[in-house]
Design a protein around this motif. Sequence first.
Motif, short mmCIF file in Angstrom:
data_model
loop_
_atom_site.label_atom_id
_atom_site.label_comp_id
_atom_site.label_asym_id
_atom_site.label_seq_id
_atom_site.Cartn_x
_atom_site.Cartn_y
_atom_site.Cartn_z
N ARG A 80 0.64 5.15 -3.89
CA ARG A 80 0.45 3.71 -3.68
C ARG A 80 1.08 3.25 -2.38
NH1 ARG A 80 1.79 3.63 -9.19
NH2 ARG A 80 3.90 2.90 -8.73
N ALA A 81 2.26 3.80 -2.08
CA ALA A 81 2.94 3.43 -0.85
C ALA A 81 2.13 3.84 0.38
CB ALA A 81 4.32 4.08 -0.80
N ALA A 82 1.52 5.04 0.31
CA ALA A 82 0.71 5.51 1.43
C ALA A 82 -0.51 4.62 1.65
CB ALA A 82 0.27 6.95 1.18
N VAL A 83 -1.19 4.25 0.57
CA VAL A 83 -2.36 3.38 0.67
C VAL A 83 -1.97 2.03 1.25
CG1 VAL A 83 -4.10 2.14 -0.65
CG2 VAL A 83 -3.63 4.54 -1.17
N ASP A 84 -0.86 1.47 0.74
CA ASP A 84 -0.39 0.16 1.23
C ASP A 84 -0.06 0.23 2.71
OD1 ASP A 84 1.48 -0.76 -1.77
OD2 ASP A 84 -0.66 -0.90 -1.28
N ASP A 85 0.57 1.33 3.12
CA ASP A 85 0.97 1.46 4.52
C ASP A 85 -0.23 1.54 5.45
OD1 ASP A 85 2.07 3.90 6.72
OD2 ASP A 85 3.06 1.96 6.58
N ILE A 86 -1.24 2.32 5.04
CA ILE A 86 -2.44 2.46 5.88
C ILE A 86 -3.16 1.12 6.00
CG2 ILE A 86 -4.71 3.55 6.04
CD1 ILE A 86 -2.33 5.36 6.76
N ARG A 87 -3.27 0.41 4.88
CA ARG A 87 -3.93 -0.89 4.91
C ARG A 87 -3.20 -1.87 5.82
NH1 ARG A 87 -5.10 -1.53 -1.60
NH2 ARG A 87 -7.02 -0.30 -1.66
N LYS A 119 14.39 5.07 0.99
CA LYS A 119 14.69 5.93 2.14
C LYS A 119 13.45 6.65 2.66
CE LYS A 119 19.51 6.88 0.88
NZ LYS A 119 20.48 7.93 0.47
N SER A 120 12.58 7.10 1.75
CA SER A 120 11.45 7.94 2.15
C SER A 120 10.19 7.14 2.47
CB SER A 120 11.14 8.94 1.03
OG SER A 120 10.78 8.26 -0.16
N ARG A 121 10.26 5.81 2.37
CA ARG A 121 9.05 5.01 2.53
C ARG A 121 9.00 4.37 3.91
NH1 ARG A 121 6.87 0.17 -1.48
NH2 ARG A 121 4.86 -0.11 -0.46
N PRO A 122 7.96 4.66 4.70
CA PRO A 122 7.85 4.02 6.02
C PRO A 122 7.55 2.53 5.88
CG PRO A 122 5.86 5.26 5.52
CD PRO A 122 6.83 5.57 4.43
#
Length: 306
Positions: A81-88, A284-287
């Motif tokens: 979910r974090a990856a999808v949110d970041d790309i969007r 910590k691991s979330r851009p």
Amino acid sequence: MILNLHLLRVFFAVAEQNGFSRAAENLHISQSAVSKAVRELEQQLDLPLIERGVSGGKGIRLTESGKALFEHARGIFALERAAVDDIRARVGLHRGSLTIGASTTIASYWLPQFIARFTMLFPDIIPRILVGNTQAVSQDLLDCRIDLALVEGPVEDALISSSHWHEEELVVVAASASLLHQRPALSADHLNKLLWIVREPGSGTREATQQLLKEHGIDPAHTMEVGSNEAIVRTVAEGVGIAMLPRAVADDLLALAKIKMLELKDDTGRSIAFSRSLHLLEMKSRPHSPATLAFLQILGQVLQPA
């Protein structure tokens, strides 16, 4: 061994929904497909994951292996979910989302000014605020439901970065009609015998209060739990007990003379000033998305509580 993410997603849904039929509804597939997927995953791993037919034949129970896999799956899909949110969000600040977690006092008295500043600068992004006590907000951050959090104390978790954001004044108050205001000094022994109104376990205000009082030899024998600072200050104003609260929470009723501050002194006769740290929490691991970075920059401009 390669873990099949489709099968893992189905298993996670079954465990999270506590049943095959509810998982099927949630995934929009048939119940037989759900059962087949879980069996295939168990065969691939050569481990039983779910005990079927518990609680009268309708419920399920995770095995020890199933519990372990469920926790791994929670982390995997939270990162997804974090990856999808970041790309969007990388489309730019003309589009995107920002979800902020905040403990109740910060959400009520500190956060509004920063939200107003953000929405003025980036009108196309409407922030979402999730409010809860420190414990609940920390879990939201771990589950990637929020981008960052502001809470009333540090959080010790290997996955979370906790940094000092601001100092907040705390005051001890009683009803204006209380005879306590007539006493020149309040000893720890006297304070220990009084009824203290406190927040629920997991609240940053409660933890700060307990720590500060303990430092000055105060360990109340009688406490009453109330679920919000606003309810506490109004309970005190009605003549029930005393409480330690953020100055921002007490200001309105202090101005109306409904409550008064109690002056606590140490052994040397000097007045004791209380304060607590407010903390910024990040994974910590979330851009950071561009929206999160923009809000973090605004948070650096610490103003006064509303």
